[in-house]
Design a protein around this motif. Structure first.
Motif, PDB file in Angstrom:
ATOM      1  N   SER A 248       9.861  59.377  70.196  1.00 48.51           N
ATOM      2  CA  SER A 248      11.267  59.255  69.802  1.00 48.51           C
ATOM      3  C   SER A 248      11.489  59.583  68.332  1.00 48.51           C
ATOM      4  N   SER A 249      10.434  59.549  67.532  1.00 44.03           N
ATOM      5  CA  SER A 249      10.551  59.779  66.104  1.00 44.03           C
ATOM      6  C   SER A 249      10.467  61.268  65.786  1.00 44.03           C
ATOM      7  N   ALA A 250      11.405  61.758  64.966  1.00 43.39           N
ATOM      8  CA  ALA A 250      11.367  63.157  64.528  1.00 43.39           C
ATOM      9  C   ALA A 250      10.224  63.396  63.558  1.00 43.39           C
ATOM     10  N   ILE A 251       9.783  62.325  62.871  1.00 45.34           N
ATOM     11  CA  ILE A 251       8.629  62.399  61.975  1.00 45.34           C
ATOM     12  C   ILE A 251       7.539  61.537  62.599  1.00 45.34           C
ATOM     13  N   ARG A 252       6.518  62.154  63.177  1.00 46.00           N
ATOM     14  CA  ARG A 252       5.519  61.411  63.934  1.00 46.00           C
ATOM     15  C   ARG A 252       4.377  60.964  63.039  1.00 46.00           C
ATOM     16  N   LEU A 253       3.958  59.706  63.220  1.00 46.37           N
ATOM     17  CA  LEU A 253       2.783  59.178  62.536  1.00 46.37           C
ATOM     18  C   LEU A 253       1.550  59.579  63.341  1.00 46.37           C
ATOM     19  N   LYS A 254       0.685  60.399  62.718  1.00 40.57           N
ATOM     20  CA  LYS A 254      -0.512  60.900  63.382  1.00 40.57           C
ATOM     21  C   LYS A 254      -1.745  60.504  62.567  1.00 40.57           C
ATOM     22  N   ALA A 255      -2.774  60.074  63.264  1.00 42.26           N
ATOM     23  CA  ALA A 255      -3.975  59.550  62.591  1.00 42.26           C
ATOM     24  C   ALA A 255      -4.578  60.572  61.638  1.00 42.26           C
ATOM     25  N   ARG A 256      -4.543  61.842  62.001  1.00 45.82           N
ATOM     26  CA  ARG A 256      -5.180  62.860  61.152  1.00 45.82           C
ATOM     27  C   ARG A 256      -4.473  63.038  59.811  1.00 45.82           C
ATOM     28  N   ASN A 257      -3.217  62.581  59.726  1.00 43.23           N
ATOM     29  CA  ASN A 257      -2.459  62.709  58.477  1.00 43.23           C
ATOM     30  C   ASN A 257      -2.612  61.502  57.557  1.00 43.23           C
ATOM     31  N   VAL A 258      -3.240  60.432  58.050  1.00 45.32           N
ATOM     32  CA  VAL A 258      -3.365  59.207  57.253  1.00 45.32           C
ATOM     33  C   VAL A 258      -4.546  59.364  56.287  1.00 45.32           C
ATOM     34  N   ARG A 259      -4.276  59.966  55.166  1.00 41.37           N
ATOM     35  CA  ARG A 259      -5.297  60.207  54.142  1.00 41.37           C
ATOM     36  C   ARG A 259      -4.590  60.553  52.836  1.00 41.37           C
ATOM     37  N   PHE A 260      -5.318  60.431  51.753  1.00 39.38           N
ATOM     38  CA  PHE A 260      -4.771  60.804  50.448  1.00 39.38           C
ATOM     39  C   PHE A 260      -4.760  62.325  50.318  1.00 39.38           C
ATOM     40  N   THR A 261      -3.633  62.872  49.909  1.00 42.72           N
ATOM     41  CA  THR A 261      -3.487  64.304  49.714  1.00 42.72           C
ATOM     42  C   THR A 261      -2.783  64.558  48.385  1.00 42.72           C
ATOM     43  N   ARG A 262      -2.655  65.829  48.028  1.00 38.99           N
ATOM     44  CA  ARG A 262      -1.970  66.184  46.792  1.00 38.99           C
ATOM     45  C   ARG A 262      -0.472  65.859  46.840  1.00 38.99           C
ATOM     46  N   LEU A 263       0.039  65.544  48.027  1.00 40.83           N
ATOM     47  CA  LEU A 263       1.448  65.169  48.145  1.00 40.83           C
ATOM     48  C   LEU A 263       1.731  63.815  47.503  1.00 40.83           C
ATOM     49  N   LEU A 264       0.683  63.024  47.280  1.00 41.97           N
ATOM     50  CA  LEU A 264       0.873  61.698  46.700  1.00 41.97           C
ATOM     51  C   LEU A 264       1.509  61.794  45.317  1.00 41.97           C
ATOM     52  N   GLY A 265       1.149  62.802  44.540  1.00 38.02           N
ATOM     53  CA  GLY A 265       1.700  62.949  43.193  1.00 38.02           C
ATOM     54  C   GLY A 265       3.215  63.103  43.185  1.00 38.02           C
ATOM     55  N   PRO A 266       3.770  64.101  43.901  1.00 39.75           N
ATOM     56  CA  PRO A 266       5.235  64.235  43.958  1.00 39.75           C
ATOM     57  C   PRO A 266       5.929  62.999  44.514  1.00 39.75           C
ATOM     58  N   MET A 267       5.303  62.341  45.507  1.00 44.67           N
ATOM     59  CA  MET A 267       5.902  61.139  46.087  1.00 44.67           C
ATOM     60  C   MET A 267       6.016  60.030  45.041  1.00 44.67           C
ATOM     61  N   LEU A 268       4.938  59.806  44.310  1.00 46.46           N
ATOM     62  CA  LEU A 268       4.960  58.746  43.305  1.00 46.46           C
ATOM     63  C   LEU A 268       5.891  59.110  42.160  1.00 46.46           C
ATOM     64  N   PHE A 269       5.976  60.390  41.829  1.00 45.19           N
ATOM     65  CA  PHE A 269       6.850  60.841  40.746  1.00 45.19           C
ATOM     66  C   PHE A 269       8.309  60.553  41.091  1.00 45.19           C
ATOM     67  N   LEU A 270       8.687  60.790  42.349  1.00 44.20           N
ATOM     68  CA  LEU A 270      10.059  60.506  42.772  1.00 44.20           C
ATOM     69  C   LEU A 270      10.263  59.014  43.006  1.00 44.20           C
ATOM     70  N   GLY A 271       9.245  58.347  43.565  1.00 42.37           N
ATOM     71  CA  GLY A 271       9.379  56.930  43.886  1.00 42.37           C
ATOM     72  C   GLY A 271       9.305  56.009  42.689  1.00 42.37           C
ATOM     73  N   VAL A 272       8.875  56.538  41.536  1.00 45.08           N
ATOM     74  CA  VAL A 272       8.713  55.679  40.364  1.00 45.08           C
ATOM     75  C   VAL A 272      10.053  55.156  39.864  1.00 45.08           C
ATOM     76  N   SER A 273      11.138  55.873  40.119  1.00 45.89           N
ATOM     77  CA  SER A 273      12.456  55.406  39.675  1.00 45.89           C
ATOM     78  C   SER A 273      12.881  54.139  40.416  1.00 45.89           C
ATOM     79  N   PRO A 274      12.953  54.152  41.775  1.00 44.97           N
ATOM     80  CA  PRO A 274      13.259  52.890  42.462  1.00 44.97           C
ATOM     81  C   PRO A 274      12.209  51.814  42.228  1.00 44.97           C
TER      82      PRO A 274
END
Length: 478
Positions: A248-274
C-alpha cells in the motif's frame, strides 16, 4: 528551458537524483498524483486535517501525563513538576527523530515529484539505519548521566526523585520513539496523511487508556506514566513499519536499502533545521527552568510546565499544518509546478496566523481557567494567571515563521531554514532569557523573552522568504 529556481538549489540537498542507476520510470501512485493535480485548497484540507489530528494525539503523550500526575494525592504537583523537568530530554529524543525524518521525508517527496521512486526508497532505507544507530547510542549516554543532567535542568531535591523515576523507564523505549516519529514523515511525504494520523492515534489512545491504569489502579505513579508512553510508542512504531513495508505504500521499506549511504549527508543537512528548532527548544526549557528555580522556586517551574503544555496546543496546529502542506510544496517544487507551490504557502500563511492569534487570545483572556485544568495549588495557579497572557502573545505572529520554514524545508532549502531556527532560539531567545532576569526583571524577564523573540523572528522570516521566493519560484507571472 531551465526552471526559474534551478540556479539556486543547493546541490548537496536538492540535486541528489543520481541514485547510482537510471531514475525509475514509475507511474506515481494515486495519492501522489493528487499532489500535482488536485485543487490546492481541497488537497491541503485533506492532508492538513489528519496531520493536525495526529499532532493533537502526539501532544497527548505529555499533556495527559501531566494532567493525570497532577491529581496523585499529596504529591501530585511535585510529580507533575518532576516530569516537566524531564521535558527537555524528551524533546531532545524526538529532535533526533526529526533530524532524520524531516530530512529524508521531504527529499523523498521531491524525488517522487521527479518520478524517481527508487531514490525515494533509498532515502527511507538510509533513514532506518540512522534511526537504529541513534536509538542505541542516545539512551545509553542519557541513562548514565540522568541525575546530574536533571539537576542542571532545574530539578530540586523535592522533584528529582520523580524526574529520575520517569526518565529511567521512558528512555528504555527510545527506539520506538525514533521509529514512530522519524518514519511517519515518509508516510506523510507520499500524501497519506490519514495513514500517518492513524499511527499517531494508535499511540495516543493507548497512552490515554494505560495512564490511569498504571498511575492509579496499579499504583505505579510516574513510572506508570512512563511505561504507558513506552508501550504506546511501540504500538505506533509497529504500525508505521508495517505500512511502509506493505504494497500500500508508494515508498516501500526494503531490507536491502537499510544501510548507511551517501544520501545520509543531504538528509542530515536538510533535517538539521527542524532538529535545531527542536533541540534548542530543549535548551530553552533548561534555561527557563534553571532561571525560574533560581528566581522563583518550584512554583514557577511548575507554572512553566503548565504553560509549555498550553503552548503545545498551539504547536499542534502549527506542526500539523506544516506536515500536511509540506508534501504539497515538495512534490510540486520537484515537478516544477511553481504556481501551485505559491498558492500552497500563501493560503497556509493566512490560516496559520489566524489560528495562532485565536488561540493566544483565548489563553490571554482565560488564564485562570487553563491553570485550573492542571493544578489546584494556588501558588502555581497564581503564577500562570499573571504571566500566561504576555508569555503567549507573540505566538500569533510566529505562525509566519512556521510556514516559512515549512516552505523552505519542502523545497529542500536547508541554509535559510537553518538560519531561522538558529536566529529565533539561539540568537534571540536564550540570550534574552538569561540577560533580562539579570537586569532586574527577575522571573518577569524569563517570561517576556518568549514573545519578544517570537515577534522579531517572524518579521525576519517573512522578509527573508520574500527574497528567496522570487529567486526560487520566479516572479509568478505566466
Amino acid at each position: 528551458m531551465q526552471a526559474p529556481g534551478a540556479r539556486v538549489q543547493w546541490p548537496s540537498v536538492t540535486q541528489t537524483t543520481q541514485s547510482g542507476a537510471t531514475p525509475a520510470k514509475t507511474t506515481p501512485a494515486p495519492a501522489r498524483d493528487d499532489l500535482g493535480t488536485k485543487p490546492i485548497g481541497r488537497l491541503a484540507v485533506s492532508l492538513v486535517v489528519p496531520a493536525v489530528v495526529a499532532q493533537a494525539c502526539n501532544a497527548l503523550y505529555t499533556i495527559v501525563d501531566r494532567l493525570f500526575l497532577a491529581h496523585i494525592p499529596q504529591v501530585g504537583d511535585l510529580a507533575m513538576t518532576g516530569v516537566g523537568v524531564c521535558f527537555p530530554i524528551t524533546l531532545a529524543v524526538s529532535a533526533f527523530a526529526m533530524l532524520v525524518g524531516m530530512g529524508g521525508g521531504p527529499l523523498s517527496s521531491i524525488a517522487l515529484g521527479r518520478g524517481d521512486r527508487t531514490l525515494a526508497e533509498r532515502y527511507l532505507g538510509t533513514s532506518v539505519a540512522a534511526i537504529i544507530a541513534i536509538a542505541l547510542a542516545l539512551p545509553t549516554a542519557l541513562q548514565i548521566f540522568k541525575a546530574p543532567i536533571l539537576t542542571m535542568f532545574g530539578a530540586s531535591p523535592a522533584t528529582l526523585p520523580y524526574a529520575v523515576e520517569f526518565l529511567t523507564v521512558y528512555l528504555s523505549g527510545t527506539v520506538f520513539v525514533q521509529l514512530s516519529l522519524g518514519l511517519n514523515t515518509f508516510i506523510t511525504a507520499q500524501g497519506r496523511a490519514r495513514v500517518a494520523m492513524v499511527s499517531v492515534l494508535i499511540g495516543a489512545l493507548s497512552s490515554l487508556a494505560l495512564d490511569p491504569l498504571f498511575i492509579f489502579a496499579l499504583g505505579m505513579g510516574v513510572r506508570g506514566a512512563a511505561l504507558a508512553n513506552v508501550i504506546a510508542q511501540a504500538l505506533s512504531a509497529l504500525w508505521v513499519l508495517h505500512f511502509l513495508a506493505s504494497p500500500s505504500s508508494a515508498i516501500r521499506l526494503k531490507a536491502r536499502n537499510v544501510r548507511f549511504t551517501r544520501l545520509l549527508g543531504p538528509m542530515l543537512f536538510l533535517g538539521v533545521s527542524p532538529f535545531i528548532m527542536q533541540i534548542t527548544e530543549s535548551v530553552i526549557q533548561v534555561v527557563f527552568n534553571s532561571s525560574l528555580q533560581r528566581y522563583g522556586g518550584d512554583a514557577y517551574v511548575g507554572a512553566m510546565t503548565i504553560m509549555t503544555s498550553l503552548m503545545q496546543l498551539i504547536f499542534v496546529f502549527s506542526q500539523g499544518i506544516s506536515q500536511g502542506v509540506q508534501p504539497i510544496i515538495g512534490y510540486n517544487y520537484g515537478a516544477g509546478l511553481y504556481d501551485r507551490v505559491r498558492r500552497a504557502y500563501r493560503g497556509t500563511m493566512a490560516v496559520q496566523v489566524a489560528i495562532n492569534c485565536t488561540m493566544t487570545t483565548l489563553f490571554a483572556i482565560f488564564p485562570a481557567f487553563f491553570a485550573s485544568l492542571f493544578t489546584s495549588d494556588p501558588a502555581i495557579a497564581g503564577v500562570v494567571t499573571r504571566t500566561l497572557p504576555y508569555f503567549v502573545c507573540g505566538m500569533g505572529l510566529f505562525g509566519i515563521q512556521n510556514v516559512v520554514q515549512c516552505a523552505f524545508v519542502g523545497m529542500g532549502q536547508a541554509k535559510p531554514s537553518l538560519f531561522l531556527a538558529i536566529f529565533r532560539k539561539l540568537i534571540l531567545l536564550v540570550p534574552l532569557a538569561l540577560a533580562l532576569p539579570e537586569l532586574g526583571l527577575g522571573t518577569f524577564g524569563v517570561f517576556v523573552a518568549e514573545p519578544v523573540s517570537d515577534a522579531t523572528s517572524a518579521i525576519v522570516a517573512g522578509l527573508l522568504f520574500a527574497t528567496y521566493a522570487k529567486r526560487l519560484l520566479g516572479s509568478g507571472q505566466k
